[in-house]
Design an enzyme around this catalytic site. Structure first.
Site, PDB file in Angstrom:
ATOM      1  N   ARG B  32       0.929  -1.149  -0.164  1.00  0.00           N
ATOM      2  CA  ARG B  32      -0.063  -0.093   0.094  1.00  0.00           C
ATOM      3  C   ARG B  32       0.796   0.956  -0.178  1.00  0.00           C
ATOM      4  O   ARG B  32       0.567   1.945  -0.340  1.00  0.00           O
ATOM      5  CB  ARG B  32      -0.835   0.134   1.088  1.00  0.00           C
ATOM      6  CG  ARG B  32      -1.850  -1.031   1.392  1.00  0.00           C
ATOM      7  CD  ARG B  32      -2.814  -0.677   0.870  1.00  0.00           C
ATOM      8  NE  ARG B  32      -4.583  -1.502   0.371  1.00  0.00           N
ATOM      9  CZ  ARG B  32      -5.646  -1.364   1.068  1.00  0.00           C
ATOM     10  NH1 ARG B  32      -5.597   0.146   2.512  1.00  0.00           N
ATOM     11  NH2 ARG B  32      -5.769  -2.384   1.179  1.00  0.00           N
ATOM     12  N   ASP B 138     -15.546  10.922   5.282  1.00  0.00           N
ATOM     13  CA  ASP B 138     -14.859   9.307   5.434  1.00  0.00           C
ATOM     14  C   ASP B 138     -13.016  10.417   5.580  1.00  0.00           C
ATOM     15  O   ASP B 138     -13.412  11.320   5.626  1.00  0.00           O
ATOM     16  CB  ASP B 138     -14.464   9.206   4.143  1.00  0.00           C
ATOM     17  CG  ASP B 138     -13.609   7.516   4.115  1.00  0.00           C
ATOM     18  OD1 ASP B 138     -14.538   6.455   3.441  1.00  0.00           O
ATOM     19  OD2 ASP B 138     -11.916   7.395   4.150  1.00  0.00           O
TER      20      ASP B 138
END
Lengths: 131, 273
Positions: B32, B138
């Site tokens: 990631r 978010d």
């Protein structure tokens, strides 16, 4: 699978590679798979043994997917077989045209296992695994 | 990567998002954070950890957190909560005065699929004149911006969404698909963390908070669930992910009878609140 015995999916595509890729995914999802190379072959296959669902390419020689769809709806009615288009045609008006001609679902290529699984959930042939 | 570097990066991410990275997640950091290392010309995760120790690296810490907390999403993900909402929303609407506003929160909304799925569902219901406002939040800036724009790839619009709804609610714009202006007008997206003060978001008739708690440790789960309960109206519904529960974590929320994944405030708490 929602039924007791595995449902049959007829994969109709003039590309052997695409048919093989679809077969691999569909067998993994629990379907019995038959294949046809164009719409005319598919119509013959339906007459001899009706599949629960047809995964149908649009652009093919001899008889294309939409011609098959219209012929199948005229001959077998609106509900059988369930038809899921699976094509590189990705314009809004093409999707509208196919749904209008009686397709239950529509896949825009390229597809993968996730997309096919979701679409077969939509048409009621697979359970939503998380539900 | 040294264990110290891993622990430091994990600590940064936990304090910002609540996400708990267990020591077996080294591979996840490698995959990631790879693009981020490349972008900043950092040779390794150890170099990244070193840079994060600089108090001026808060933008980098944001980017690291974002890269590790962004998850794949799909429309109508796990059909059950949407089936439940289809039944529950008209009941909630009838309990509100005509003309009132029902508020639905998509907490941890990612790129907006959940919020827009709710909007599509609302469009098919008769709420007898009650309006609906959907708020998506978010912690990751980039996904909030994407959700707000409402653009989705061909791949994304095929995950979980029937073709019938695609042609009804989306427009095609040069190879991408964009949510219709009508649906976009129903949803608002903001950056927000579940670990902060949630009171500013106001109170909600319905809260979706799915597949977020699984990343938190137990005390954080309890804290977030209690904070969500406080923002939920007494007869409101909270949806959690399939692998999540309130049991053993809080008594301010209880499973709705006969439902999986749907929770409400118990009557005593509702009276006290």
């Amino acid at each position: 699978m929602t039924g007791e015995s595995p449902a049959t999916c007829l994969v109709v595509d003039d590309s052997r590679t695409v048919r093989k890729a679809a077969r691999r995914i569909l067998e993994k999802l629990g379907f019995t798979v038959a294949e046809a190379g164009d719409g005319a072959e598919a119509l013959t296959a339906c007459r001899s043994s009706m599949p629960q669902v047809v995964l149908l390419d649009w652009n093919m020689p001899v008889m294309d997917g939409l011609e098959f769809l219209r012929a199948a709806r005229a001959e077998f009615g609106p509900d059988h077989p369930i038809v899921v288009l699976c094509t590189t045609e990705a314009a809004m008006e093409k999707i509208v045209e196919a749904l209008g001609a009686g397709a239950q679902e529509y896949v825009m290529k390229p597809f993968d296992e996730g997309i096919l699984r979701d679409k077969f959930v939509q048409v009621g042939l697979l359970r939503d695994e998380a539900a | 990567m040294t264990p110290e570097s891993f622990a430091f990066i994990a600590g940064v991410v936990k304090s910002r998002s609540g996400l708990v990275l267990t020591s077996d997640k080294g591979y996840m950091l490698e995959t990631r954070l790879g693009p981020l290392l490349k972008r900043d010309g950092l040779a390794s995760l150890d170099a990244l950890a070193l840079k994060l120790r600089d108090p001026r690296s808060s933008a980098l810490a944001d980017a690291v957190t974002e890269a590790l907390t962004t998850n794949e999403s799909s429309f109508f993900r796990d059909g059950k909560p949407f089936d439940h909402l289809r039944q529950a929303l008209p009941v909630l609407a009838r309990a509100r005065a005509p003309g009132s506003l029902l508020r639905i929160w998509s907490a941890a909304c990612s790129t907006g699929q959940e919020a827009y799925s709710i909007a599509m569902l609302v469009q098919e219901l008769n709420l007898e004149g009650r309006r609906v406002e959907i708020i998506g939040t978010d912690i990751a800036d980039s996904v909030v911006a994407r959700a707000r724009e409402g653009y989705f790839t061909q791949f994304e619009v095929q995950r979980g969404m029937p073709a019938r709804l695609l042609v009804k609610h989306f427009r095609q714009e040069s190879g991408r698909w964009r949510v219709s202006p009508e649906l976009r007008a129903m949803a608002r997206f903001e950056r927000g963390t579940l670990l902060g003060d949630l009171r500013g978001f106001g109170r909600f008739d319905v809260i979706f908070c799915r597949n977020v708690l699984i990343y938190f440790d137990a005390p954080t789960k309890t804290r977030v669930l209690n904070a969500l309960a406080a923002q939920l109206l007494p007869d409101g519904v909270l949806y959690l992910g399939g692998a999540e529960t309130v049991l053993g974590l809080t008594d301010r929320l209880a499973p709705l009878a006969g439902e999986r994944g749907a929770y409400g405030r118990p009557r005593e708490a509702a009276l006290a609140g």
